[in-house]
Motif scaffolding. Structure first.
Motif, PDB file in Angstrom:
ATOM      1  N   LEU A 166       0.712  -1.128   0.001  1.00 48.05           N
ATOM      2  CA  LEU A 166      -0.008   0.209  -0.127  1.00 48.05           C
ATOM      3  C   LEU A 166       0.607   1.253  -0.093  1.00 48.05           C
ATOM      4  CD1 LEU A 166      -3.186   0.012   2.363  1.00 48.05           C
ATOM      5  CD2 LEU A 166      -2.921   0.663   0.027  1.00 48.05           C
ATOM      6  N   VAL A 220      -9.200  -1.661  -1.937  1.00 48.75           N
ATOM      7  CA  VAL A 220      -8.444  -2.565  -1.265  1.00 48.75           C
ATOM      8  C   VAL A 220      -9.346  -3.974  -1.440  1.00 48.75           C
ATOM      9  CG1 VAL A 220      -7.723  -3.373   0.963  1.00 48.75           C
ATOM     10  CG2 VAL A 220      -7.396  -0.991   0.340  1.00 48.75           C
ATOM     11  N   GLU A 253     -12.719  -2.019   0.633  1.00 57.57           N
ATOM     12  CA  GLU A 253     -12.814  -0.313   0.658  1.00 57.57           C
ATOM     13  C   GLU A 253     -12.097   0.282  -0.625  1.00 57.57           C
ATOM     14  OE1 GLU A 253     -10.805   1.161   4.377  1.00 57.57           O
ATOM     15  OE2 GLU A 253     -11.881   2.871   3.998  1.00 57.57           O
ATOM     16  N   LEU A 256      -7.588   7.349   2.411  1.00 57.18           N
ATOM     17  CA  LEU A 256      -7.523   5.867   2.734  1.00 57.18           C
ATOM     18  C   LEU A 256      -6.430   5.697   3.526  1.00 57.18           C
ATOM     19  CD1 LEU A 256      -8.760   2.863   1.435  1.00 57.18           C
ATOM     20  CD2 LEU A 256      -6.148   2.869   1.198  1.00 57.18           C
ATOM     21  N   PRO A 287      -8.410   5.258   7.378  1.00 53.26           N
ATOM     22  CA  PRO A 287      -9.052   4.150   6.890  1.00 53.26           C
ATOM     23  C   PRO A 287     -10.058   3.606   7.593  1.00 53.26           C
ATOM     24  CG  PRO A 287      -7.091   3.541   8.184  1.00 53.26           C
ATOM     25  CD  PRO A 287      -7.222   5.102   7.943  1.00 53.26           C
ATOM     26  N   HIS A 327     -11.939   0.250   6.819  1.00 54.48           N
ATOM     27  CA  HIS A 327     -11.934  -1.087   7.100  1.00 54.48           C
ATOM     28  C   HIS A 327     -10.711  -1.654   7.945  1.00 54.48           C
ATOM     29  CE1 HIS A 327     -12.444  -5.367   6.080  1.00 54.48           C
ATOM     30  NE2 HIS A 327     -13.711  -5.005   5.447  1.00 54.48           N
ATOM     31  N   TYR A 342      -9.277  -4.192   7.738  1.00 57.41           N
ATOM     32  CA  TYR A 342      -8.309  -4.960   6.896  1.00 57.41           C
ATOM     33  C   TYR A 342      -7.273  -3.740   6.392  1.00 57.41           C
ATOM     34  CZ  TYR A 342      -6.058  -7.592   2.946  1.00 57.41           C
ATOM     35  OH  TYR A 342      -5.003  -8.189   2.309  1.00 57.41           O
ATOM     36  N   THR A 343      -7.857  -2.636   6.062  1.00 56.74           N
ATOM     37  CA  THR A 343      -7.063  -1.634   5.496  1.00 56.74           C
ATOM     38  C   THR A 343      -6.164  -0.969   6.705  1.00 56.74           C
ATOM     39  OG1 THR A 343      -9.064  -0.909   3.976  1.00 56.74           O
ATOM     40  CG2 THR A 343      -7.161   0.673   4.439  1.00 56.74           C
ATOM     41  N   TYR A 344      -6.714  -0.999   7.675  1.00 57.73           N
ATOM     42  CA  TYR A 344      -5.930  -0.310   8.737  1.00 57.73           C
ATOM     43  C   TYR A 344      -4.894  -1.368   9.034  1.00 57.73           C
ATOM     44  CZ  TYR A 344      -4.545   1.265  13.417  1.00 57.73           C
ATOM     45  OH  TYR A 344      -3.777   1.398  14.382  1.00 57.73           O
TER      46      TYR A 344
END
Ligand SMILES: Nc1ncnc2c1ncn2[C@@H]1O[C@H](COP(=O)(O)OP(=O)(O)OP(=O)(O)O)[C@@H](O)[C@H]1O
Ligand code: SF4
Ligand SMILES: [Mg+2]
Lengths: 446, 324
Positions: free
Chosen positions: A279, A291, A299, A306, A310, A312, A314-316
């Motif tokens: 990322l 994502v 997301e 983002l 973030p 989500h 998972y994104t985090y």
């Protein structure tokens, strides 16, 4: 046309004039795309109901761990899926360059570069071939027949792959490989002209013209990827799919190639779908980021939003993980557990076994990728914080932002009575520039 | 070009070893077979001839092995391979008459088999899983059948019974050999069945090899890129084929030995007056000078064919060209 075109100076000049007109309009719209590997009950659902919009002149980052279906999504959208991949639904709309206003017939006067002329040409072609169908400006790539596909390929959508060593034909010189593209798509171009254009393209990416007859194995890794990029830009496509174009390179070269790509994007104004499992690469490059997890988009947001806010889990997790430089196949540090095998995706939200915030319903219901609601009603029964007069507004509208970001997570479902944790409800920098950050924090901590 | 130079070096050494072994074998064989042979010849050949043979094998000359070796080489450079015992003619003359037939038949059918097999392999690989795959077992069957058996069947059925093809010999009797239409036509007609035998028996190898390589290569990224480039299908196939053919060409040297030995048998079946037939006669008559000449010529021809294959390989694969 070809003689004067090719001799014209680099396209930078005229492209810069074109971009502001075009930029931001959708060029590739992926709607409800589903891709399976295999058929019947045994099928792996590698991409499930993917919706994405790539905008003219913008870079859309597609991130996710190895095996999440990023390449499958990209190759399905361009009809390049490998066996036994099968598109089971959806559409992929490709919108041609806007017609008359930005592309008058004939020369373009002072800036009559080759790009502009070719565009005009292609339009003429398209209209002739498709009998001026009203939809000629937009086409569903999944519906095109082989000759139509062949025409769209590379002239409108080109591809840069992870390993240029594998993507370039080892027994044909790089010059010939570029010239083959021109031969197929520019029948009017003579041999000399093709050669000249190939040299021009190589020089554009920083390879000297005397490398024209070099074979891929005679170039360094970075140079090979540059040659591949030069080839991808040979017909000035509107869309370039980049499937981890820097992953196979060392850090320094990676940096150089990225800078090169940013420069080229600014000069030529193509839109790019940039796939990566890292990322952090997308920070400078991407305008928007999507994502992906276990075949689904989880997301999507403007890249600044983002990164800083973030939504989500998972994104985090991805943002806080350090993907290993080599060997993309190891699970990411920062998120517990390993990505699921797509042959046995967990029920409900596929991320729930690894999610630190998983709710009860997460293992049952699949969260859909939906726009974040601009206003989140305060949890039922929760006391109004009160100390900020516009607290509710901040907490909802401005906090999440209305800038078209989407997330697939029950934490952000307006009907959920659970409040998202702090790290997943930071102010969205795109829209939150206005309010006083202190007020926001106050609204949350209470 | 260093790669080619090295290859040529290897072939020169190989040729030297072959020639030297050819020189040493009859001299070092236990039981002195040459002496025995000359004994048997007593009265059957002229004295002159006998002396020529003795000189060739260094018998009764009391020369050192080394000086024999040197004179052997000098004879060789003058194209002198000695005298055939049974045919009462210089070996070089005899070979000069038979070798063109063998090289013509074998060369043409090997090239034909390679080209057809490779093209079929490309089609099979490209259209993997289509009805074309039905050819696979058929071709494997022909590959499994021994050359001489297939040859005999073709000879009996298509030649003797149905009279579709002329058989036995290399051209119709009564024609004047030379560069004239009827003769050349007859040559082609007589070669058809033997060539068909060789092609049928050897084509499967090329075909399967090429098919499997095509299947492998088609999964390569550069083939995907070729498709993504919107190249015409023909061009995409050629991108794949250009790479898939490399192992076939590299394997040529291994395959050619098998092809030659099988093809020599085919000559026997069809009574084709080539080196295969000559070899049989030489063995039956214990004609050592002739045998040696034949071995030498076969070895050198196979080496030559390999050299050509190597040239082609270097031409096709830029990667070996610059290896230091
Ligand atoms: N040829 C195939 N046959 C069967 N399943 C496949 C095939 N290729 C991919 N898949 C499945 O599709 C999933 C997604 O693969 P894909 O290559 O799109 O992932 P990716 O996100 O691009 O990963 P990477 O970062 O490793 O490139 C894989 O997890 C795998 O289960
Ligand atoms: S839906 Fe549930 S399990 Fe999935 S990411 Fe959101 S909180 Fe975690
Ligand atoms: Mg991938």
């Amino acid at each position: 046309m070809s003689a004067s075109d090719v001799a014209a100076p680099a396209a930078a000049g005229n492209s810069q004039l074109e971009i502001p007109v075009q930029r931001g309009e959708p060029v590739l719209e992926i709607r409800g795309l589903c891709v399976d590997y295999g058929i019947g009950d045994e099928a792996t659902h590698a991409v499930v109901d993917a919706n994405l919009v790539l905008r003219r002149g913008e870079v859309l980052g597609l991130a996710g761990e190895s095996g999440s279906g990023k390449s499958t999504l990209a190759y399905a959208a361009t009809r390049l899926l490998r066996e036994p991949g099968l598109i089971t639904g959806g559409e992929v709309l490709f919108h041609s360059r806007p017609g008359a206003p930005s592309l008058p017939d004939g020369g373009r006067g002072a800036n009559g570069g080759r790009g502009a002329d070719k565009h005009a040409d292609k339009h003429a072609d398209k209209h002739a071939d498709k009998q001026a169908r009203p939809v000629a400006e937009s086409a569903d790539l999944l519906e095109l027949d082989e000759p139509e596909l062949q025409r769209v390929r590379w002239s409108e959508i080109s591809v840069v792959m992870q390993s240029a060593l594998n993507a370039l034909n080892p027994v044909i010189s790089i010059g010939r490989q570029i010239e083959d593209v021109l031969r197929a798509h520019r029948p009017g171009m003579g041999r000399r002209m093709r050669e000249k254009r190939a040299i021009e393209l190589l020089e554009m990416v920083g390879i000297t013209g005397d490398r024209l007859r070099s074979y891929p194995h005679e170039l360094s890794g970075g140079m090979r990827q540059r040659a591949m990029i030069a080839m991808a830009l040979a017909l000035e496509p509107q869309v370039v799919i980049m499937d981890e174009p820097t992953t196979a390179l060392d850090v320094v070269t990676q940096r150089e190639i990225l800078e090169e790509l940013i420069r080229l994007r600014d000069d030529l104004g193509f839109a790019a779908l940039f796939i990566t499992h890292d990322l952090s690469l997308l920070i400078e490059l991407a305008d928007e980021i999507a994502v992906m997890y276990a075949g689904r988009l989880v997301e999507r947001a403007k890249s600044a939003a983002l990164f800083r806010a973030p939504r989500h889990p998972y994104t985090y997790g991805l943002l806080n993980s350090f993907p290993p430089m080599h060997g993309a196949r190891t699970p990411m540090i920062g998120i517990a557990g390993a990505p699921p095998d797509l042959r046995a995706v967990p029920s409900g939200c596929a991320f729930h076994p690894r999610c630190p915030h998983a709710l009860e319903r997460c293992s049952v219901d699949v969260p859909q990728l939906v726009p974040l609601s601009p206003v989140i009603p305060p949890p039922r029964g929760a006391p109004n914080p009160g100390h900020a007069p516009n607290g509710d507004l901040l907490n909802g509208g401005l906090l999440n932002g209305a800038a078209g970001r989407e997330v697939a997570c029950w934490l952000h479902d307006p009907a959920t009575s659970v409040k998202a944790p702090e790290e997943l409800s930071r102010p969205d920098p795109v829209t939150a520039a206005v309010p006083d950050p202190g007020a926001t924090e106050g609204g949350q901590t209470s | 070009m260093t790669a080619l130079a090295r290859k040529i070096g290897v072939y020169i050494v190989t040729a030297w070893v072959a020639i030297t072994v050819n020189f040493l074998l009859p001299r070092l064989m236990p039981g002195n077979p040459i002496q025995t042979m000359i004994g048997k010849l007593q009265g059957r050949v002229t004295l002159q001839m006998q002396q020529a043979i003795q000189q060739q094998f260094g018998i009764g000359l009391h020369q050192s092995l080394w000086s024999q070796y040197v004179s052997y080489w000098s004879q060789l450079f003058h194209g002198n391979l000695g005298q055939s015992i049974t045919l009462s003619a210089p070996v070089s003359t005899v070979l000069g008459q038979t070798l063109p037939w063998t090289v013509g038949l074998l060369g043409a059918s090997t090239v034909l088999s390679f080209v057809l097999g490779t093209l079929a392999g490309i089609a099979l690989g490209w259209r993997r899983g289509s009805w074309l795959d039905g050819f696979l077992p058929v071709s494997t069957f022909f590959q499994a059948v021994p050359y001489f058996f297939l040859g005999t069947v073709l000879l009996l059925v298509l030649g003797s019974d149905l009279h579709w093809f002329p058989v036995l010999g290399n051209y119709a009797r009564g024609l004047t050999p030379g560069f004239n239409g009827p003769f050349l036509f007859s040559v082609v007609r007589y070669a058809e069945l033997p060539a068909a035998t060789i092609v049928l028996s050897s084509i499967a190898g090329w075909m399967l090899g090429m098919r499997n390589m095509m299947v492998t290569v088609m999964d390569e990224d550069f083939v995907l890129v070729a498709r993504a480039k919107g190249l015409p299908t023909r061009k995409v196939v050629s991108y794949a084929a250009r790479n898939a053919i490399l192992p076939s060409v590299a394997n040529f040297s291994l395959a050619i030995g098998l092809v030659v030995s099988g093809a020599l048998l085919v000559e026997l079946v069809f009574n084709y007056p080539g080196v295969g037939n000559l070899l049989l006669q030489a063995v039956l008559n214990q004609d050592y000078p002739l045998l040696q000449g034949i071995f030498l010529v076969i070895t050198l021809t196979v080496l030559g064919a390999n050299l050509i294959a190597d040239f082609i390989y270097v031409f096709l694969d830029p990667r070996v060209r610059q290896e230091a």
